[in-house]
Design a protein around this motif. Sequence first.
Motif, PDB file in Angstrom:
ATOM      1  N   SER B  79       1.019  -1.211  -0.155  1.00  6.43           N
ATOM      2  CA  SER B  79       0.222   0.172  -0.352  1.00  6.43           C
ATOM      3  C   SER B  79       0.647   1.501  -0.164  1.00  6.43           C
ATOM      4  O   SER B  79       1.388   1.427   0.976  1.00  6.43           O
ATOM      5  CB  SER B  79      -0.995  -0.130   0.722  1.00  6.43           C
ATOM      6  N   THR B  80       0.263   2.333  -1.067  1.00  7.01           N
ATOM      7  CA  THR B  80       1.106   3.592  -0.886  1.00  7.01           C
ATOM      8  C   THR B  80       1.260   4.431   0.501  1.00  7.01           C
ATOM      9  O   THR B  80       1.863   4.744   0.892  1.00  7.01           O
ATOM     10  CB  THR B  80       0.805   4.339  -2.101  1.00  7.01           C
ATOM     11  N   ASP B  81      -0.050   3.742   1.088  1.00  8.23           N
ATOM     12  CA  ASP B  81      -0.294   5.017   2.497  1.00  8.23           C
ATOM     13  C   ASP B  81       0.735   4.177   4.212  1.00  8.23           C
ATOM     14  O   ASP B  81       1.886   5.329   3.868  1.00  8.23           O
ATOM     15  CB  ASP B  81      -2.044   4.715   3.213  1.00  8.23           C
ATOM     16  N   LEU B 103       5.860  -3.350  -4.812  1.00  7.72           N
ATOM     17  CA  LEU B 103       5.538  -4.121  -4.288  1.00  7.72           C
ATOM     18  C   LEU B 103       4.028  -5.008  -4.691  1.00  7.72           C
ATOM     19  O   LEU B 103       3.183  -4.028  -4.810  1.00  7.72           O
ATOM     20  CB  LEU B 103       5.326  -4.807  -2.994  1.00  7.72           C
ATOM     21  N   LEU B 108       0.173  -4.973 -11.206  1.00  6.73           N
ATOM     22  CA  LEU B 108       0.011  -3.600 -11.135  1.00  6.73           C
ATOM     23  C   LEU B 108       0.125  -3.307 -12.981  1.00  6.73           C
ATOM     24  O   LEU B 108       1.542  -3.720 -12.839  1.00  6.73           O
ATOM     25  CB  LEU B 108       1.281  -2.685 -10.171  1.00  6.73           C
ATOM     26  N   THR B 109      -0.416  -1.814 -13.022  1.00  7.38           N
ATOM     27  CA  THR B 109      -0.152  -1.507 -14.368  1.00  7.38           C
ATOM     28  C   THR B 109       0.831  -0.755 -14.597  1.00  7.38           C
ATOM     29  O   THR B 109       0.900  -0.190 -12.823  1.00  7.38           O
ATOM     30  CB  THR B 109      -1.839  -0.111 -14.739  1.00  7.38           C
ATOM     31  N   GLU B 111       1.103   2.385 -14.935  1.00  6.43           N
ATOM     32  CA  GLU B 111       0.478   3.334 -14.963  1.00  6.43           C
ATOM     33  C   GLU B 111       0.978   3.517 -12.867  1.00  6.43           C
ATOM     34  O   GLU B 111       0.732   4.705 -11.963  1.00  6.43           O
ATOM     35  CB  GLU B 111      -0.415   3.870 -15.612  1.00  6.43           C
ATOM     36  N   GLU B 112       0.279   2.279 -12.299  1.00 10.17           N
ATOM     37  CA  GLU B 112       0.251   2.143 -10.697  1.00 10.17           C
ATOM     38  C   GLU B 112       1.218   2.740 -10.252  1.00 10.17           C
ATOM     39  O   GLU B 112       1.656   3.312  -9.554  1.00 10.17           O
ATOM     40  CB  GLU B 112      -0.146   1.352 -10.586  1.00 10.17           C
ATOM     41  N   TYR B 114       4.082   3.855 -12.181  1.00 16.08           N
ATOM     42  CA  TYR B 114       4.796   5.003 -11.712  1.00 16.08           C
ATOM     43  C   TYR B 114       3.616   6.181 -10.478  1.00 16.08           C
ATOM     44  O   TYR B 114       4.677   6.765 -10.530  1.00 16.08           O
ATOM     45  CB  TYR B 114       4.388   6.021 -12.751  1.00 16.08           C
ATOM     46  N   GLY B 115       2.482   6.159 -10.275  1.00 17.42           N
ATOM     47  CA  GLY B 115       1.580   6.633  -9.635  1.00 17.42           C
ATOM     48  C   GLY B 115       2.218   6.372  -8.268  1.00 17.42           C
ATOM     49  O   GLY B 115       3.081   6.752  -7.561  1.00 17.42           O
TER      50      GLY B 115
END
Lengths: 297, 297
Positions: B79-81, B103, B108-109, B111-112, B114-115
């Motif tokens: 999780s990014t958080d 991870l 993950l795409t 785009e994800e 990169y995000g």
Amino acid sequence: MFSGLSAFPITPVNAAGIDENAFLRLLKRLTRAKVDSLGVLGSTGSYAWFTREQRRRITELAVAHAEGIPVMVSIGAFSTDEVLRLAEDAQQAGASALLLPALAYQGLTQEEVYGLYHDVAHAVSRPICVYDNPRTTHTQFSDALYARIATLPNIASFKIPGVPEPLPAAQQRIAALREQLPAHIRLGISGDQFAATALQAGCDLWYSVCAGLFPYAAKALYEAVKGESSQSAAAQTQRLEPLWALFRKHNGSLRVMAAAAHLLGDTDAVCLPRPLRMLTDADTAEVQRVITELGLT
Amino acid sequence: MFSGLSAFPITPVNAAGIDENAFLRLLKRLTRAKVDSLGVLGSTGSYAWFTREQRRRITELAVAHAEGIPVMVSIGAFSTDEVLRLAEDAQQAGASALLLPALAYQGLTQEEVYGLYHDVAHAVSRPICVYDNPRTTHTQFSDALYARIATLPNIASFKIPGVPEPLPAAQQRIAALREQLPAHIRLGISGDQFAATALQAGCDLWYSVCAGLFPYAAKALYEAVKGESSQSAAAQTQRLEPLWALFRKHNGSLRVMAAAAHLLGDTDAVCLPRPLRMLTDADTAEVQRVITELGLT
């Protein structure tokens, strides 16, 4: 717990964290439809993205609003110690069963996978469903490993990731599994597009993602199978093919179900935990088209 | 931070949790050998198995005992958080740099991915090393994605999982990467058996697992390359081939390095977090034989 239709809802988030109201709206669809059990915080329920505290809270909410329907909760984590803490949390929060994947980071040996189930099975007081899904966990189970794990205490079910098609091949596969497993083990099919074939081939229940948002459509398919009309079951599966095609297109069901949940008005426009992203506008429009055509709105 | 030899030690555990004394013994080997930087809680440092609190404690210990050597810490999580929380912890604990894998659970795409880097790069105050290791994270980076991520603030290095061999192919690969990346980006080679070739082909540094326990052997290889004797570098790599063979045999380096750390007397007999298991007695005896023959004891 381990029969019939088990519905796996998403766990929506918003800018502040878990979107509890949206989660309760989703649960309400499932209790109203009287699904046989709830599978909370499965892969589709984004367990992997939440903290221990968030997972405990979601479990408490689900149990409190399940209206008597049994709740199964994923206790998956890389570390056995963390799995044991999550199991204790889930039991204290009132979960009826525990869903346990063997989440691999470095790749687990068959001995390590067995060790995980051994250590957890001996520590818990609720039935365990063994979660076999190499696409997300990157762990492969051999049949011999299934058989060893099935002899452990508290092992009640295996959630299998699919069956070969057509039906005779699926029947052969399920029969071969049954031969190696104790009679009390319940086999549940995951992967919605395989559900009709797998249930006809002798699986005991359906762990269903689409039932997590479209319980009536899933019930119709389930009942067509149980009515022993294989023609009608095949027709139901074929009818939902545009939905399965979306699952295949978007690397699994999660992003599609999140888009659909928003389109039905249950969640915010962004309801997946980062770094996951919602589908593009064009892809969301396609989801809208499919669920409208299928009468799922 | 991003040059020379970066040593990645294991994080040993015992029955009570993190084995802090054993960890300090391992660190002492590295500070005594004056490696150029420390990579703590990397894949080999078992970051994926530890809680946030354990990861903070290990970081504090490493910084306190690094004797001025810069410390990089993995902040990987699904999780990014959670990644953002771990980054904040690592910075407060004094980490000089942050190692960030993408991870994946559901896949993950681009785009994800990169995000994730976008969101973290804009939130931190330390340089980030992008960790590319599909074997453990299940995320594939395209060259175009490398180039996009490299334009973000605080991105300082890429830890790449290998290079094609022989040397001309590696040179071509590194040159192609350099062409697409800003000049300040430092390329580091991971995968010890590729190190000599990759360093000769123009990588800036070596993120080394074997240096985490055998820093002098790694330094000898590194210095052979930097002495620009490709013959001597090839000989050093060839000399260590029995060690690379053990890494390949045991699905990565972690279990081998844990066995070796115990054989050297630094850790308990069981020093890997469950569900990981120590090697069998026969395999441990083979590790003993190899490190003895290589003069690593």
